[in-house]
Enzyme design. Structure first.
Site, PDB file in Angstrom:
ATOM      1  N   THR A 150       4.463  57.464  25.791  1.00  0.00           N
ATOM      2  CA  THR A 150       5.172  58.335  27.021  1.00  0.00           C
ATOM      3  C   THR A 150       5.615  59.649  26.393  1.00  0.00           C
ATOM      4  O   THR A 150       5.827  59.742  25.541  1.00  0.00           O
ATOM      5  CB  THR A 150       6.085  57.303  27.588  1.00  0.00           C
ATOM      6  N   VAL A 187       4.114  49.761  38.548  1.00  0.00           N
ATOM      7  CA  VAL A 187       5.042  50.806  38.212  1.00  0.00           C
ATOM      8  C   VAL A 187       5.983  50.582  37.052  1.00  0.00           C
ATOM      9  O   VAL A 187       6.858  49.549  37.337  1.00  0.00           O
ATOM     10  CB  VAL A 187       5.694  51.521  39.420  1.00  0.00           C
ATOM     11  N   ASP A 194       9.367  52.095  34.345  1.00  0.00           N
ATOM     12  CA  ASP A 194      10.717  52.734  34.368  1.00  0.00           C
ATOM     13  C   ASP A 194      10.338  54.389  34.710  1.00  0.00           C
ATOM     14  O   ASP A 194      11.334  54.889  35.210  1.00  0.00           O
ATOM     15  CB  ASP A 194      11.313  52.436  33.196  1.00  0.00           C
ATOM     16  N   THR A 227      12.078  56.202  26.786  1.00  0.00           N
ATOM     17  CA  THR A 227      10.713  55.540  26.673  1.00  0.00           C
ATOM     18  C   THR A 227      11.016  54.048  26.066  1.00  0.00           C
ATOM     19  O   THR A 227      11.857  53.795  25.630  1.00  0.00           O
ATOM     20  CB  THR A 227       9.929  56.438  25.620  1.00  0.00           C
ATOM     21  N   HIS A 287       9.766  49.670  26.538  1.00  0.00           N
ATOM     22  CA  HIS A 287       8.892  48.681  27.554  1.00  0.00           C
ATOM     23  C   HIS A 287       9.777  48.872  28.982  1.00  0.00           C
ATOM     24  O   HIS A 287      10.846  48.649  29.097  1.00  0.00           O
ATOM     25  CB  HIS A 287       9.271  47.246  27.006  1.00  0.00           C
ATOM     26  N   GLY A 288       8.823  49.440  30.117  1.00  0.00           N
ATOM     27  CA  GLY A 288       9.507  49.954  31.014  1.00  0.00           C
ATOM     28  C   GLY A 288      10.155  48.656  31.864  1.00  0.00           C
ATOM     29  O   GLY A 288      11.383  48.858  32.430  1.00  0.00           O
TER      30      GLY A 288
HETATM   31  N1  ASN Z   1       5.342  53.734  26.378  1.00  0.00           N
HETATM   32  C1  ASN Z   1       6.275  53.719  27.318  1.00  0.00           C
HETATM   33  O1  ASN Z   1       7.380  54.484  27.116  1.00  0.00           O
HETATM   34  C2  ASN Z   1       5.981  52.987  28.356  1.00  0.00           C
HETATM   35  C3  ASN Z   1       6.775  53.304  29.657  1.00  0.00           C
HETATM   36  N2  ASN Z   1       8.127  53.132  29.452  1.00  0.00           N
HETATM   37  C4  ASN Z   1       6.567  52.296  30.812  1.00  0.00           C
HETATM   38  O2  ASN Z   1       6.901  51.132  30.607  1.00  0.00           O
HETATM   39  O3  ASN Z   1       5.661  52.569  31.688  1.00  0.00           O
END
Ligand code: ASN
Length: 303
Positions: free
Chosen positions: A160, A189, A191, A211, A213-214
Site C-alpha cells: 500500500t 474493503v 482499513d 499500512t 493487515h486491514g
Molecule cells: N498492504 C496493506 O497495507 C494492505 C491494506 N492495509 C489493506 O488491508 O487493504
C-alpha cells in the site's frame, strides 16, 4: 515549524531484486510532494501528488500494480483527509480509474458525502471528467504472477502507499491508496479508505497514514489511536510505537505508519521487518527500508 512530506510504500517484505527501485520510488514521491510545498501548495496538494506518483509506479500495490482479488481483478481503495477542516474523501472497490487518491479528493471537494464505493464511485468519476481506464492497464505482469502464486500457496503481500505532510501554515494532511490484500474476496474493503483507520489528519494533533493487515488496523482504528496518544502529550514517534504495540498485543498483527505533528516533527515506524519510507524536509531526503535504517542525503546529491 518546518514543512515536511513523509511517505511509505507499505509495511511488507520487499523482494531483494525490487528493493532499490522501491526505495527510489518512495524517495522521488517524497521529493515531488515537497516541491509542491515549496511552490506554495498546501499539505493536501503535497500528499496527493506524492501518492499519485506511487500509484503510477508499477512497483507498489496502488493504482497500476495493485494486487488482485480472488478473481484476478483490480479493486482499489483510497482516502484523503485535510487536517484544517477535518474534510475527508474516500473511495473503495474502484476498478477503472488510474488514480483513486485523486477521486477521493474529488469526493471530498465536490460532493456532500465522505465516501463513495464501487459503481457509484465510477459513475461520479465519469461525471466529473475523470478518464476511465481498462483493468488491463492497471494489471502488471508481476501482479498477475503474484496472484497466481498466491492462489497456489504463500500469503506474500505487496505495498500500500501513503503520505502525510505539514505545510508552511502548519496545516496537516494525509492520503493513503491501495489495491488491498492479495486474493481478497470481491467487494472486500480494508482499513485504507476508512477514516481513522487507514489515515487521519487533524491540525490540533497531527496526521497519520497507515499500512498493514486491514482487518486488524480497522479494529483498533490505528491512525486515530496514534493521534489520541499525541493528544495526550506523546511525541509522534512514541505515539506511533504505542499504537503499533497495541495492534500487536491485542490482535497479534503487524503494521506501519508515517506520522507528523503540526510543528513538522515526523516519524516513520513499523513492526514488520521492512517498510520502504522517505521524508523530505529542509533540503534533506531521509529514507530507509529495514528496521532501524535511516539514511540521509541532500536534495542536490544524486541517488
Ligand atoms: N498492504 C496493506 O497495507 C494492505 C491494506 N492495509 C489493506 O488491508 O487493504
Amino acid at each position: 515549524m518546518m514543512p515536511v512530506v513523509v511517505v511509505h510504500g507499505g509495511a511488507v517484505q520487499v523482494p531483494e531484486e525490487r528493493a532499490e527501485i522501491t526505495i527510489s520510488g518512495v524517495c522521488s514521491a517524497a521529493r515531488s510532494g515537497y516541491l509542491v510545498l515549496e511552490e506554495g501548495g498546501s499539505s493536501l496538494d503535497a500528499v496527493v501528488e506524492a501518492v499519485v506518483q506511487m500509484e503510477n509506479s508499477p512497483y507498489f500495490s496502488a493504482g497500476c500494480g495493485s494486487v488482485l482479488n480472488v478473481k484476478g481483478e483490480v479493486e482499489m481503495d483510497a482516502i484523503v483527509m485535510d487536517g484544517k477542516t477535518l474534510g475527508s474523501g474516500s473511495v473503495s472497490a474502484v476498478r477503472d480509474i488510474a488514480n483513486p487518491v485523486q477521486l477521493a479528493r474529488l469526493v471530498m471537494e465536490k460532493t456532500s458525502h465522505a465516501f463513495l464505493t464501487a459503481e457509484g464511485a465510477s459513475k461520479f468519476a465519469r461525471s466529473v471528467g475523470v478518464p476511465e481506464v481498462s483493468q488491463e492497464s492497471l494489471i502488471t505482469e508481476y501482479s498477475r504472477m503474484f496472484w497466481k502464486k498466491n492462489l497456489l500457496m504463500s500469503r506474500e503481500k505487496m505495498g500500500t502507499v501513503g503520505a502525510v505532510a505539514v505545510d508552511k501554515d502548519g496545516n496537516v494532511a494525509c492520503a493513503t491508496s491501495t489495491g488491498g490484500m492479495p486474493n481478497k474476496m470481491e467487494g472486500r474493503v480494508g482499513d485504507t479508505p476508512c477514516v481513522g483507520s487507514g489515515g487521519y489528519a487533524d491540525n490540533q494533533s497531527g496526521a497519520v497514514s497507515a499500512t498493514g493487515h486491514g482487518e486488524a488496523n480497522m479494529r483498533v482504528t490505528l491512525s486515530r489511536l496514534i493521534l489520541f496518544h499525541m493528544e495526550q502529550g506523546q511525541s509522534a514517534e512514541a505515539a506511533s510505537d504505542l499504537g503499533l504495540a497495541y495492534l500487536k498485543s491485542r490482535l497479534g498483527a503487524l503494521g506501519g505508519v508515517v506520522t507528523v505533528d503540526p510543528q513538522g516533527n515526523w516519524t516513520s515506524r513499523f513492526s514488520t521487518q521492512q517498510m520502504p519510507w522517505a521524508a523530505a524536509q529542509n533540503d534533506t531526503l531521509h529514507y530507509g527500508l529495514n528496521s532501524g535504517e535511516h539514511f540521509r542525503r541532500s536534495f542536490s546529491e544524486q541517488h
